[in-house]
Write an enzyme that holds these catalytic residues in place. Structure first.
Site, PDB file in Angstrom:
ATOM      1  N   HIS A  40      -3.623   0.232  -2.886  1.00  0.00           N
ATOM      2  CA  HIS A  40      -5.024  -0.266  -3.575  1.00  0.00           C
ATOM      3  C   HIS A  40      -5.185   0.581  -5.138  1.00  0.00           C
ATOM      4  O   HIS A  40      -4.847  -0.611  -5.749  1.00  0.00           O
ATOM      5  CB  HIS A  40      -5.950   0.225  -2.913  1.00  0.00           C
ATOM      6  N   GLU A  41      -5.135   1.150  -4.971  1.00  0.00           N
ATOM      7  CA  GLU A  41      -5.061   1.803  -6.836  1.00  0.00           C
ATOM      8  C   GLU A  41      -3.586   1.435  -7.750  1.00  0.00           C
ATOM      9  O   GLU A  41      -3.501   0.691  -8.957  1.00  0.00           O
ATOM     10  CB  GLU A  41      -5.415   3.281  -6.731  1.00  0.00           C
ATOM     11  N   GLU A  61     -10.747  -6.205  -9.229  1.00  0.00           N
ATOM     12  CA  GLU A  61     -10.880  -5.922  -7.059  1.00  0.00           C
ATOM     13  C   GLU A  61     -10.767  -6.365  -6.564  1.00  0.00           C
ATOM     14  O   GLU A  61      -9.509  -6.141  -5.383  1.00  0.00           O
ATOM     15  CB  GLU A  61     -11.873  -5.601  -6.035  1.00  0.00           C
TER      16      GLU A  61
END
Length: 502
Positions: free
Chosen positions: A266-267, A296
Protein backbone atom coordinates in the site's frame (compact mmCIF):
# COMPACT_ATOMS: atom_id res chain seq x y z
CA UNK A 1 7.49 43.12 -28.48
CA UNK A 2 10.50 40.99 -27.59
CA UNK A 3 11.10 43.10 -24.51
CA UNK A 4 7.50 42.62 -23.35
CA UNK A 5 7.78 38.83 -23.82
CA UNK A 6 11.05 38.80 -21.87
CA UNK A 7 9.41 40.79 -19.06
CA UNK A 8 6.50 38.34 -18.97
CA UNK A 9 8.91 35.42 -18.77
CA UNK A 10 10.97 37.12 -16.07
CA UNK A 11 7.84 37.72 -14.02
CA UNK A 12 6.81 34.07 -14.29
CA UNK A 13 10.32 32.83 -13.44
CA UNK A 14 10.51 35.13 -10.41
CA UNK A 15 7.08 33.91 -9.32
CA UNK A 16 8.18 30.30 -9.80
CA UNK A 17 11.27 30.79 -7.64
CA UNK A 18 9.06 32.07 -4.86
CA UNK A 19 6.74 29.08 -5.24
CA UNK A 20 9.72 26.72 -5.04
CA UNK A 21 10.97 28.45 -1.89
CA UNK A 22 7.61 27.86 -0.21
CA UNK A 23 7.60 24.24 -1.36
CA UNK A 24 11.07 23.64 0.04
CA UNK A 25 10.09 25.04 3.43
CA UNK A 26 7.03 22.76 3.45
CA UNK A 27 9.10 19.75 2.38
CA UNK A 28 11.59 20.44 5.17
CA UNK A 29 8.69 20.49 7.61
CA UNK A 30 7.56 17.18 6.14
CA UNK A 31 10.91 15.59 6.91
CA UNK A 32 10.68 16.83 10.50
CA UNK A 33 7.22 15.27 10.69
CA UNK A 34 8.55 11.96 9.31
CA UNK A 35 11.36 12.01 11.86
CA UNK A 36 8.94 12.69 14.72
CA UNK A 37 6.89 9.63 13.83
CA UNK A 38 9.80 7.31 13.01
CA UNK A 39 13.08 8.18 14.75
CA UNK A 40 12.87 11.16 17.09
CA UNK A 41 13.48 10.40 20.79
CA UNK A 42 10.36 10.73 22.90
CA UNK A 43 11.70 13.77 24.73
CA UNK A 44 12.09 15.78 21.53
CA UNK A 45 8.50 16.98 21.29
CA UNK A 46 8.86 20.46 22.92
CA UNK A 47 11.60 21.50 20.48
CA UNK A 48 10.01 19.76 17.49
CA UNK A 49 6.66 21.49 17.99
CA UNK A 50 8.43 24.87 17.93
CA UNK A 51 10.48 23.93 14.85
CA UNK A 52 7.46 22.78 12.86
CA UNK A 53 5.43 25.76 14.01
CA UNK A 54 8.17 28.13 12.84
CA UNK A 55 8.38 26.47 9.41
CA UNK A 56 4.59 26.59 9.06
CA UNK A 57 4.68 30.30 9.83
CA UNK A 58 7.47 30.95 7.32
CA UNK A 59 5.65 29.08 4.55
CA UNK A 60 2.41 30.89 5.39
CA UNK A 61 4.14 34.30 5.37
CA UNK A 62 5.82 33.62 2.03
CA UNK A 63 2.56 32.47 0.46
CA UNK A 64 0.43 35.33 1.76
CA UNK A 65 2.71 38.36 1.35
CA UNK A 66 1.74 41.22 -0.98
CA UNK A 67 4.39 40.25 -3.53
CA UNK A 68 2.72 36.88 -4.14
CA UNK A 69 -0.62 38.59 -4.66
CA UNK A 70 0.96 41.02 -7.13
CA UNK A 71 2.59 38.15 -9.07
CA UNK A 72 -0.73 36.32 -9.33
CA UNK A 73 -2.67 39.42 -10.41
CA UNK A 74 -0.05 40.21 -13.03
CA UNK A 75 0.22 36.69 -14.42
CA UNK A 76 -3.54 36.17 -14.60
CA UNK A 77 -3.75 39.16 -16.93
CA UNK A 78 -1.25 37.64 -19.36
CA UNK A 79 -1.36 34.88 -21.94
CA UNK A 80 0.06 31.73 -20.35
CA UNK A 81 0.67 28.27 -21.72
CA UNK A 82 -1.23 25.33 -20.20
CA UNK A 83 1.49 24.44 -17.70
CA UNK A 84 1.96 28.03 -16.52
CA UNK A 85 -1.79 28.51 -16.20
CA UNK A 86 -2.07 25.34 -14.10
CA UNK A 87 0.68 26.50 -11.73
CA UNK A 88 -0.97 29.90 -11.34
CA UNK A 89 -4.38 28.24 -10.78
CA UNK A 90 -3.07 25.99 -8.01
CA UNK A 91 -1.05 28.72 -6.28
CA UNK A 92 -3.98 31.15 -6.53
CA UNK A 93 -6.20 28.63 -4.76
CA UNK A 94 -3.65 28.11 -1.98
CA UNK A 95 -3.03 31.86 -1.73
CA UNK A 96 -6.71 32.73 -1.40
CA UNK A 97 -7.29 30.16 1.31
CA UNK A 98 -4.10 31.04 3.18
CA UNK A 99 -4.60 34.82 3.12
CA UNK A 100 -7.89 34.36 4.93
CA UNK A 101 -6.25 32.50 7.84
CA UNK A 102 -4.24 34.51 10.40
CA UNK A 103 -0.61 33.43 10.69
CA UNK A 104 -1.01 33.09 14.44
CA UNK A 105 -3.69 30.45 13.94
CA UNK A 106 -1.48 28.55 11.49
CA UNK A 107 1.27 28.47 14.12
CA UNK A 108 -1.17 27.41 16.84
CA UNK A 109 -2.50 24.51 14.75
CA UNK A 110 1.02 23.35 13.89
CA UNK A 111 2.08 23.52 17.53
CA UNK A 112 -1.04 21.69 18.70
CA UNK A 113 -0.62 18.88 16.16
CA UNK A 114 3.01 18.35 17.20
CA UNK A 115 1.93 18.14 20.83
CA UNK A 116 -1.07 15.97 19.90
CA UNK A 117 1.03 13.12 18.49
CA UNK A 118 2.57 12.01 21.81
CA UNK A 119 -0.81 12.46 23.51
CA UNK A 120 -2.45 10.18 20.95
CA UNK A 121 0.34 7.61 21.37
CA UNK A 122 -0.02 7.72 25.16
CA UNK A 123 -3.82 7.45 25.02
CA UNK A 124 -3.63 4.51 22.65
CA UNK A 125 -1.00 2.74 24.75
CA UNK A 126 -3.03 3.33 27.92
CA UNK A 127 -6.30 2.52 26.14
CA UNK A 128 -7.81 5.73 27.49
CA UNK A 129 -9.52 8.21 25.18
CA UNK A 130 -9.75 10.78 27.99
CA UNK A 131 -5.96 11.35 27.73
CA UNK A 132 -6.32 12.50 24.12
CA UNK A 133 -9.78 14.11 24.39
CA UNK A 134 -8.69 17.59 25.62
CA UNK A 135 -6.16 17.89 22.77
CA UNK A 136 -8.74 16.68 20.26
CA UNK A 137 -11.20 19.27 21.55
CA UNK A 138 -8.57 21.97 21.05
CA UNK A 139 -7.86 20.79 17.51
CA UNK A 140 -11.57 20.69 16.64
CA UNK A 141 -11.96 24.28 17.86
CA UNK A 142 -8.91 25.42 15.90
CA UNK A 143 -10.02 23.70 12.70
CA UNK A 144 -13.51 25.17 13.01
CA UNK A 145 -11.91 28.58 13.35
CA UNK A 146 -9.67 27.84 10.36
CA UNK A 147 -12.72 26.89 8.24
CA UNK A 148 -14.61 29.96 9.42
CA UNK A 149 -11.80 32.23 8.22
CA UNK A 150 -11.66 30.57 4.80
CA UNK A 151 -15.39 30.61 4.09
CA UNK A 152 -17.76 31.71 6.86
CA UNK A 153 -20.80 30.97 4.68
CA UNK A 154 -19.97 27.32 3.94
CA UNK A 155 -20.28 24.10 5.87
CA UNK A 156 -17.01 23.96 7.88
CA UNK A 157 -16.50 20.27 7.11
CA UNK A 158 -16.82 20.95 3.39
CA UNK A 159 -14.10 23.60 3.73
CA UNK A 160 -11.78 21.14 5.49
CA UNK A 161 -12.53 18.35 3.00
CA UNK A 162 -11.40 20.67 0.19
CA UNK A 163 -7.90 20.75 1.70
CA UNK A 164 -7.53 17.10 0.68
CA UNK A 165 -9.84 16.86 -2.34
CA UNK A 166 -10.36 20.31 -3.86
CA UNK A 167 -12.16 19.39 -7.06
CA UNK A 168 -14.49 16.38 -6.77
CA UNK A 169 -16.64 18.07 -4.11
CA UNK A 170 -18.19 16.96 -0.83
CA UNK A 171 -21.36 15.89 -2.64
CA UNK A 172 -19.36 13.32 -4.62
CA UNK A 173 -17.81 12.03 -1.39
CA UNK A 174 -21.17 11.75 0.34
CA UNK A 175 -22.85 10.08 -2.64
CA UNK A 176 -19.97 7.64 -3.12
CA UNK A 177 -19.78 6.64 0.54
CA UNK A 178 -23.56 6.27 0.72
CA UNK A 179 -23.45 3.99 -2.32
CA UNK A 180 -20.63 1.92 -0.85
CA UNK A 181 -22.53 1.59 2.42
CA UNK A 182 -25.70 0.53 0.59
CA UNK A 183 -23.86 -1.92 -1.70
CA UNK A 184 -21.32 -3.36 0.73
CA UNK A 185 -23.37 -3.91 3.90
CA UNK A 186 -25.60 -6.53 2.22
CA UNK A 187 -22.60 -8.03 0.41
CA UNK A 188 -20.74 -8.37 3.72
CA UNK A 189 -23.85 -9.94 5.24
CA UNK A 190 -24.03 -12.45 2.37
CA UNK A 191 -20.36 -13.32 2.90
CA UNK A 192 -21.03 -13.94 6.58
CA UNK A 193 -23.95 -16.20 5.77
CA UNK A 194 -21.88 -18.19 3.25
CA UNK A 195 -20.80 -21.70 4.19
CA UNK A 196 -17.47 -21.21 2.42
CA UNK A 197 -14.42 -21.24 4.71
CA UNK A 198 -11.38 -19.59 3.15
CA UNK A 199 -7.88 -20.83 3.89
CA UNK A 200 -5.75 -19.48 6.73
CA UNK A 201 -2.26 -20.73 5.83
CA UNK A 202 -0.28 -18.41 8.09
CA UNK A 203 -0.87 -19.66 11.61
CA UNK A 204 1.81 -19.38 14.25
CA UNK A 205 4.40 -16.67 14.77
CA UNK A 206 6.67 -14.97 12.24
CA UNK A 207 9.60 -12.97 13.58
CA UNK A 208 9.65 -9.29 12.67
CA UNK A 209 13.25 -9.29 11.39
CA UNK A 210 12.39 -11.84 8.70
CA UNK A 211 9.14 -10.02 7.96
CA UNK A 212 11.16 -6.89 7.31
CA UNK A 213 13.39 -8.82 4.89
CA UNK A 214 10.23 -10.04 3.14
CA UNK A 215 8.92 -6.46 2.94
CA UNK A 216 12.17 -5.45 1.28
CA UNK A 217 11.75 -8.41 -1.10
CA UNK A 218 8.29 -7.22 -2.11
CA UNK A 219 9.51 -3.67 -2.67
CA UNK A 220 12.29 -5.06 -4.87
CA UNK A 221 9.78 -7.17 -6.80
CA UNK A 222 7.44 -4.25 -7.44
CA UNK A 223 10.23 -1.90 -8.52
CA UNK A 224 10.76 0.51 -5.64
CA UNK A 225 13.60 2.95 -6.30
CA UNK A 226 15.79 2.53 -3.20
CA UNK A 227 18.06 5.31 -4.40
CA UNK A 228 15.17 7.67 -3.70
CA UNK A 229 13.53 5.98 -0.73
CA UNK A 230 13.83 3.86 2.40
CA UNK A 231 11.75 1.51 4.55
CA UNK A 232 11.20 2.07 8.27
CA UNK A 233 8.62 1.19 10.90
CA UNK A 234 6.05 3.49 12.48
CA UNK A 235 3.10 3.04 14.84
CA UNK A 236 0.84 3.96 11.92
CA UNK A 237 2.17 3.11 8.42
CA UNK A 238 2.57 6.07 6.06
CA UNK A 239 4.55 7.37 3.11
CA UNK A 240 5.92 10.86 2.67
CA UNK A 241 8.46 12.84 0.71
CA UNK A 242 9.23 14.16 -2.75
CA UNK A 243 10.12 12.71 -6.13
CA UNK A 244 13.76 12.60 -4.99
CA UNK A 245 13.07 11.13 -1.52
CA UNK A 246 9.85 9.11 -1.18
CA UNK A 247 9.95 7.08 2.03
CA UNK A 248 7.67 4.28 3.22
CA UNK A 249 6.95 2.87 6.64
CA UNK A 250 5.18 -0.27 7.75
CA UNK A 251 4.55 -2.17 10.98
CA UNK A 252 4.82 -5.82 11.92
CA UNK A 253 2.63 -8.27 13.81
CA UNK A 254 4.28 -11.61 14.55
CA UNK A 255 0.96 -13.39 14.04
CA UNK A 256 0.03 -11.65 10.79
CA UNK A 257 2.78 -11.56 8.16
CA UNK A 258 0.25 -10.82 5.41
CA UNK A 259 -0.78 -7.62 7.20
CA UNK A 260 2.71 -6.17 7.03
CA UNK A 261 3.10 -7.17 3.38
CA UNK A 262 -0.19 -5.54 2.37
CA UNK A 263 0.74 -2.43 4.35
CA UNK A 264 4.12 -2.27 2.62
CA UNK A 265 2.56 -2.69 -0.83
CA UNK A 266 0.00 0.00 0.00
CA UNK A 267 2.69 2.50 0.99
CA UNK A 268 4.75 1.49 -2.04
CA UNK A 269 1.82 2.63 -4.18
CA UNK A 270 1.98 6.06 -2.58
CA UNK A 271 5.75 6.23 -2.94
CA UNK A 272 5.86 5.10 -6.56
CA UNK A 273 3.40 7.88 -7.41
CA UNK A 274 5.66 10.38 -5.67
CA UNK A 275 8.76 8.96 -7.36
CA UNK A 276 6.96 9.11 -10.71
CA UNK A 277 6.35 12.86 -10.56
CA UNK A 278 8.43 14.84 -13.08
CA UNK A 279 11.85 15.74 -11.65
CA UNK A 280 12.09 18.90 -13.72
CA UNK A 281 9.02 20.35 -12.01
CA UNK A 282 10.14 19.65 -8.44
CA UNK A 283 9.00 22.39 -6.09
CA UNK A 284 6.07 23.49 -8.26
CA UNK A 285 2.48 22.19 -8.52
CA UNK A 286 3.47 20.38 -11.72
CA UNK A 287 5.85 18.28 -9.61
CA UNK A 288 3.33 17.57 -6.84
CA UNK A 289 0.70 14.85 -6.60
CA UNK A 290 -2.79 15.85 -7.67
CA UNK A 291 -4.57 15.31 -4.34
CA UNK A 292 -5.40 12.55 -1.89
CA UNK A 293 -8.05 10.88 -4.03
CA UNK A 294 -5.42 10.41 -6.74
CA UNK A 295 -2.80 9.41 -4.16
CA UNK A 296 -5.03 6.82 -2.51
CA UNK A 297 -5.94 5.40 -5.90
CA UNK A 298 -2.27 4.56 -6.40
CA UNK A 299 -1.83 2.84 -3.04
CA UNK A 300 -5.08 0.89 -3.43
CA UNK A 301 -4.42 -0.15 -7.03
CA UNK A 302 -1.13 -1.75 -5.98
CA UNK A 303 -2.42 -3.20 -2.72
CA UNK A 304 -5.73 -4.61 -3.95
CA UNK A 305 -5.60 -5.09 -7.71
CA UNK A 306 -2.00 -6.31 -7.71
CA UNK A 307 -1.06 -7.45 -4.19
CA UNK A 308 -4.28 -9.38 -3.52
CA UNK A 309 -4.39 -11.05 -6.95
CA UNK A 310 -3.74 -14.71 -7.75
CA UNK A 311 -1.24 -13.66 -10.39
CA UNK A 312 0.87 -11.77 -7.87
CA UNK A 313 0.97 -14.69 -5.46
CA UNK A 314 2.03 -17.05 -8.19
CA UNK A 315 5.07 -14.83 -8.48
CA UNK A 316 5.71 -13.95 -4.85
CA UNK A 317 4.81 -17.06 -2.84
CA UNK A 318 8.25 -18.67 -3.44
CA UNK A 319 9.86 -15.65 -1.74
CA UNK A 320 7.59 -16.15 1.29
CA UNK A 321 8.49 -19.82 1.50
CA UNK A 322 12.18 -19.00 1.22
CA UNK A 323 11.96 -16.57 4.15
CA UNK A 324 9.53 -18.71 6.17
CA UNK A 325 10.05 -22.45 5.52
CA UNK A 326 7.08 -23.18 7.84
CA UNK A 327 4.85 -21.86 5.01
CA UNK A 328 6.10 -24.58 2.63
CA UNK A 329 2.69 -26.26 2.51
CA UNK A 330 0.79 -23.14 1.46
CA UNK A 331 -0.57 -23.06 -2.10
CA UNK A 332 -1.19 -20.03 -4.28
CA UNK A 333 -4.92 -20.52 -3.82
CA UNK A 334 -4.47 -20.71 -0.03
CA UNK A 335 -2.64 -17.39 0.08
CA UNK A 336 -5.02 -15.76 -2.41
CA UNK A 337 -7.91 -16.75 -0.14
CA UNK A 338 -6.08 -15.55 2.97
CA UNK A 339 -5.27 -12.20 1.35
CA UNK A 340 -8.94 -11.69 0.48
CA UNK A 341 -10.65 -13.24 3.47
CA UNK A 342 -13.48 -11.15 4.96
CA UNK A 343 -13.05 -11.08 8.72
CA UNK A 344 -16.20 -10.82 10.77
CA UNK A 345 -14.48 -9.42 13.85
CA UNK A 346 -11.87 -7.04 12.39
CA UNK A 347 -11.99 -3.78 14.32
CA UNK A 348 -8.88 -2.13 12.86
CA UNK A 349 -9.04 -0.22 9.55
CA UNK A 350 -5.43 -0.78 8.48
CA UNK A 351 -5.87 -4.53 9.07
CA UNK A 352 -9.30 -4.70 7.46
CA UNK A 353 -10.25 -6.72 4.41
CA UNK A 354 -11.19 -5.03 1.17
CA UNK A 355 -14.93 -4.95 1.91
CA UNK A 356 -15.25 -4.04 5.57
CA UNK A 357 -12.48 -1.45 5.09
CA UNK A 358 -14.99 1.03 3.73
CA UNK A 359 -17.28 0.72 6.72
CA UNK A 360 -14.36 1.93 8.83
CA UNK A 361 -14.19 4.97 6.54
CA UNK A 362 -17.93 5.59 6.75
CA UNK A 363 -17.87 5.50 10.55
CA UNK A 364 -15.10 8.08 10.91
CA UNK A 365 -16.54 10.21 8.10
CA UNK A 366 -19.92 10.43 9.79
CA UNK A 367 -18.44 11.12 13.22
CA UNK A 368 -15.96 13.78 12.17
CA UNK A 369 -18.59 15.56 10.08
CA UNK A 370 -20.85 15.75 13.12
CA UNK A 371 -17.92 16.80 15.32
CA UNK A 372 -16.81 19.68 13.10
CA UNK A 373 -20.41 20.81 12.56
CA UNK A 374 -20.96 20.93 16.32
CA UNK A 375 -23.66 18.26 16.25
CA UNK A 376 -21.80 16.14 18.81
CA UNK A 377 -19.15 16.85 21.46
CA UNK A 378 -15.71 15.27 21.79
CA UNK A 379 -16.88 13.45 24.90
CA UNK A 380 -19.49 11.64 22.75
CA UNK A 381 -16.97 10.25 20.26
CA UNK A 382 -15.90 6.96 21.87
CA UNK A 383 -19.45 5.73 22.58
CA UNK A 384 -20.80 6.88 19.21
CA UNK A 385 -17.89 5.18 17.47
CA UNK A 386 -18.72 1.88 19.15
CA UNK A 387 -22.43 2.25 18.33
CA UNK A 388 -21.73 2.81 14.64
CA UNK A 389 -19.38 -0.18 14.46
CA UNK A 390 -22.13 -2.30 15.91
CA UNK A 391 -24.63 -0.91 13.39
CA UNK A 392 -22.49 -1.22 10.24
CA UNK A 393 -20.16 -4.11 11.06
CA UNK A 394 -22.01 -6.08 13.70
CA UNK A 395 -19.08 -5.83 16.13
CA UNK A 396 -18.39 -3.57 19.09
CA UNK A 397 -14.90 -2.49 20.17
CA UNK A 398 -14.02 -3.44 23.73
CA UNK A 399 -11.28 -0.82 24.02
CA UNK A 400 -10.60 2.76 22.93
CA UNK A 401 -7.34 1.59 21.32
CA UNK A 402 -9.35 -0.65 18.99
CA UNK A 403 -12.02 2.00 18.62
CA UNK A 404 -11.70 5.73 18.10
CA UNK A 405 -7.95 5.85 18.91
CA UNK A 406 -6.89 3.36 16.23
CA UNK A 407 -5.91 5.92 13.57
CA UNK A 408 -3.44 8.78 13.84
CA UNK A 409 -5.21 11.29 11.58
CA UNK A 410 -7.04 13.38 14.18
CA UNK A 411 -3.75 14.00 15.99
CA UNK A 412 -2.59 15.63 12.74
CA UNK A 413 -5.72 17.77 12.67
CA UNK A 414 -6.64 15.95 9.43
CA UNK A 415 -10.41 16.36 9.43
CA UNK A 416 -11.78 15.72 5.94
CA UNK A 417 -8.99 13.32 4.96
CA UNK A 418 -10.82 10.03 5.47
CA UNK A 419 -13.30 10.09 2.57
CA UNK A 420 -10.36 10.08 0.16
CA UNK A 421 -9.51 6.50 1.18
CA UNK A 422 -12.77 5.27 -0.32
CA UNK A 423 -12.71 7.72 -3.22
CA UNK A 424 -9.21 6.45 -4.00
CA UNK A 425 -10.31 2.81 -3.87
CA UNK A 426 -13.14 3.56 -6.25
CA UNK A 427 -10.80 5.39 -8.62
CA UNK A 428 -8.29 2.52 -8.42
CA UNK A 429 -10.87 0.11 -9.87
CA UNK A 430 -11.68 2.56 -12.65
CA UNK A 431 -7.99 3.06 -13.48
CA UNK A 432 -7.20 -0.65 -13.37
CA UNK A 433 -10.00 -1.39 -15.82
CA UNK A 434 -8.51 1.16 -18.23
CA UNK A 435 -5.00 -0.24 -17.73
CA UNK A 436 -6.26 -3.74 -18.58
CA UNK A 437 -7.75 -2.41 -21.82
CA UNK A 438 -4.42 -0.86 -22.80
CA UNK A 439 -2.26 -3.77 -21.53
CA UNK A 440 -4.19 -6.91 -22.56
CA UNK A 441 -1.66 -9.29 -20.96
CA UNK A 442 -1.40 -7.32 -17.70
CA UNK A 443 -2.36 -10.31 -15.55
CA UNK A 444 0.27 -12.46 -17.20
CA UNK A 445 2.89 -9.74 -16.70
CA UNK A 446 2.03 -9.61 -12.98
CA UNK A 447 2.35 -13.41 -12.86
CA UNK A 448 5.82 -13.10 -14.36
CA UNK A 449 6.82 -10.27 -12.02
CA UNK A 450 7.09 -7.83 -14.93
CA UNK A 451 5.75 -4.48 -13.79
CA UNK A 452 7.39 -2.05 -16.22
CA UNK A 453 4.37 -1.69 -18.51
CA UNK A 454 2.03 -1.09 -15.55
CA UNK A 455 4.43 1.43 -13.99
CA UNK A 456 4.74 3.18 -17.34
CA UNK A 457 0.96 3.24 -17.83
CA UNK A 458 0.39 4.81 -14.42
CA UNK A 459 3.19 7.31 -14.98
CA UNK A 460 1.90 8.22 -18.45
CA UNK A 461 -1.72 8.59 -17.34
CA UNK A 462 -1.45 9.87 -13.76
CA UNK A 463 2.00 10.58 -12.31
CA UNK A 464 3.63 12.72 -14.98
CA UNK A 465 0.89 15.33 -14.95
CA UNK A 466 1.36 16.44 -11.35
CA UNK A 467 -1.32 19.09 -10.82
CA UNK A 468 -1.59 20.07 -14.48
CA UNK A 469 -5.22 18.90 -14.49
CA UNK A 470 -7.94 19.18 -11.87
CA UNK A 471 -8.99 15.83 -10.37
CA UNK A 472 -12.02 15.38 -12.59
CA UNK A 473 -9.99 16.32 -15.67
CA UNK A 474 -7.23 13.88 -14.74
CA UNK A 475 -9.72 11.03 -14.35
CA UNK A 476 -11.24 11.72 -17.77
CA UNK A 477 -7.77 12.03 -19.28
CA UNK A 478 -6.74 8.63 -17.85
CA UNK A 479 -9.96 6.64 -18.33
CA UNK A 480 -12.08 8.51 -20.87
CA UNK A 481 -14.91 8.72 -18.32
CA UNK A 482 -16.07 10.78 -15.39
CA UNK A 483 -15.41 9.51 -11.87
CA UNK A 484 -17.73 6.57 -11.16
CA UNK A 485 -18.13 3.85 -8.54
CA UNK A 486 -19.50 1.41 -11.12
CA UNK A 487 -16.18 -0.36 -11.71
CA UNK A 488 -15.50 -0.81 -8.01
CA UNK A 489 -18.96 -2.20 -7.29
CA UNK A 490 -18.70 -4.61 -10.23
CA UNK A 491 -15.18 -5.64 -9.20
CA UNK A 492 -16.00 -6.49 -5.56
CA UNK A 493 -19.24 -8.28 -6.41
CA UNK A 494 -17.52 -10.44 -9.00
CA UNK A 495 -14.45 -11.14 -6.86
CA UNK A 496 -16.17 -11.89 -3.56
CA UNK A 497 -19.10 -13.62 -5.23
CA UNK A 498 -16.60 -16.11 -6.66
CA UNK A 499 -14.63 -16.45 -3.44
CA UNK A 500 -17.68 -17.07 -1.26
CA UNK A 501 -19.86 -18.86 -3.81
CA UNK A 502 -22.59 -16.22 -3.59
Amino acid sequence: MATEAATENATYEEFLQKVKRISNVQNAAGILGWDQEVMMPEGGTPARSQQRSALSAIAHDLLTDDEMGDYLDDLESRELDDEQAAVVREVRRDYERATRVPGELVEEISRTTSEALPKWKEAKAEDDFSIFAPTLEKLVEQKREYAEHIDPDSDPYEVLFADYEPYLGIETAEETLARLRDELVPLIESVRESDVELATPFEGTYDTETQEELSRDVLDTLGYDWNRGRLDTAPHPFSSGTTFDARVTTRFDEEDPLGALMSTIHEFGHATYTQGLPDEHYGTPLGQSRDLTAHESQSRIWENHVGRSRAFWERFLPAVKERFPDAEGASVEDVYEAANRVYEDNLIRVEADELTYHMHIVVRFEIEKALIRGEIEVEDVAELWNDKYEEYLGIRPDTDAEGCLQDIHWSHGSFGYFPTYSLGSVLAAQLYDSAEEDIPDLEEQIREGEFDDFHNWLTANVHRYGCLYTTDELIEQATGEEFTADYFVEYVNEKYGALYDL
